[in-house]
Enzyme design. Structure first.
Site, short mmCIF file in Angstrom:
data_model
loop_
_atom_site.label_atom_id
_atom_site.label_comp_id
_atom_site.label_asym_id
_atom_site.label_seq_id
_atom_site.Cartn_x
_atom_site.Cartn_y
_atom_site.Cartn_z
CD GLU A 51 -8.20 -2.99 11.19
OE1 GLU A 51 -8.37 -3.76 12.15
OE2 GLU A 51 -7.22 -2.25 11.06
CG HIS B 41 2.51 -5.10 6.76
ND1 HIS B 41 1.50 -4.61 7.56
CD2 HIS B 41 3.42 -5.65 7.61
CE1 HIS B 41 1.77 -4.86 8.83
NE2 HIS B 41 2.93 -5.48 8.88
#
Length: 303
Positions: free
Chosen positions: A218, A188
């Site tokens: 995203e 991450h």
């Protein structure tokens, strides 16, 4: 934090400007000196990074009261602090400065350096704390672009105006391709770096009048006023290629990503309808191979 704090000094006395600037430089403040209040006002219109104005009362062209009133038309107390100063020992001077919008007042002959520093620190800190709170409320904590809520606050007004004046607009949704795979492969921390870099590219590619926001995960949304079909095709194709060609370096690890973009350039009175159709274009871009732009087909003229 002081080296990043800009303070504007307004005084027709070069000696006073030099003394205040010297005092402030001891604590690493950045200072800008103005002996003409009108020049200061013009500067403030163009530069929104000044946190504090310290102004004398007696100046040619405009006194300290009028300068304070003019500054308050440009900046609220939350955005910029004002300290009035005067050599006059007038009991009403302080009250009048405060009435016209100043935050504080100092008599030149009587202040101690420590008192001066304290007043400067208190007033600049208040403005900086408000700025932090505003940023937290309006910006995405990771990428620094607008958050979804603030996007709607900004764009609802822009969109209503564009519809009313039949101004061309483009509403685009941008999604990073295979982002889950980036997180699963590299972790991450790398995913966050990718999100931040893509956001920076989007923000640096647009004009100041355009709005970029992270919608979640995203996915980003872009709203641009005054861009027609031909310009949209050129702009988003360049944007696609720019992201594809960017190497993101994270502690020596080089990562490249692509994006899919759905663009709606057809007017709809409701902003959510604009976004919904852009989302359908994005879905088509991802379903037909990713790393591509899909723009809404031109609507036929209505008879």
């Amino acid at each position: 934090i002081n080296p990043r704090v800009k303070i504007a000094l307004a005084d027709d006395s070069k000696t006073s400007l030099r003394i205040m600037s010297t005092l402030l430089s001891v604590h690493k403040y950045q200072t800008l000196q103005f002996n003409d209040p009108l020049v200061l006002i013009e500067h403030l219109k163009q530069h929104r990074d000044i946190k504090l104005v310290i102004t004398d009362y007696d100046m040619p062209a405009m006194n300290g009261y009028d300068l304070t009133k003019n500054i308050r038309r440009l900046y609220s107390k939350q955005e910029l602090a004002i300290i009035g100063m005067s050599a006059r020992d007038d009991v009403l001077m302080s009250a009048n400065f405060l009435k016209y919008g100043a935050d504080d007042f100092i008599i030149k002959q009587s202040f101690l350096a420590e008192e001066f520093y304290l007043r400067v620190a208190v007033n600049t800190s208040r403005v900086i704390e408000y700025e932090k709170l505003t940023t937290a409320a309006t910006k995405d904590f990771l990428t620094g672009v607008n958050n979804r809520r603030h996007f709607y606050e900004l764009v609802e007004v822009m969109h209503s105006s564009a519809v009313r004046h039949s101004t061309p607009v483009a509403c685009a949704l941008v999604d990073i391709d295979h982002f889950k795979q980036v997180n699963d492969t590299y972790g991450h921390q790398v995913g966050d770096a990718v999100l931040t870099k893509v956001a920076q590219i989007l923000q640096s590619s647009v004009r100041k009048s355009d709005v970029v926001a992270r919608f979640g995960g995203e996915e980003f949304c872009m709203y641009m006023v005054g861009i027609n079909r031909d310009n949209s095709e050129i702009f988003f194709d360049k944007l696609l290629k720019r992201i594809e060609g960017t190497v993101i370096d994270i502690d020596g690890l080089e990562v490249k990503v692509t994006v899919s973009i759905g663009v709606n350039i057809n007017h709809h009175h409701v902003l959510d309808s604009m976004i919904e159709i852009a989302d359908k274009c994005l879905y088509e871009a991802k379903e037909t191979g990713r790393n591509k732009v899909v723009i809404t087909p031109e609507e036929p003229d209505k008879a």
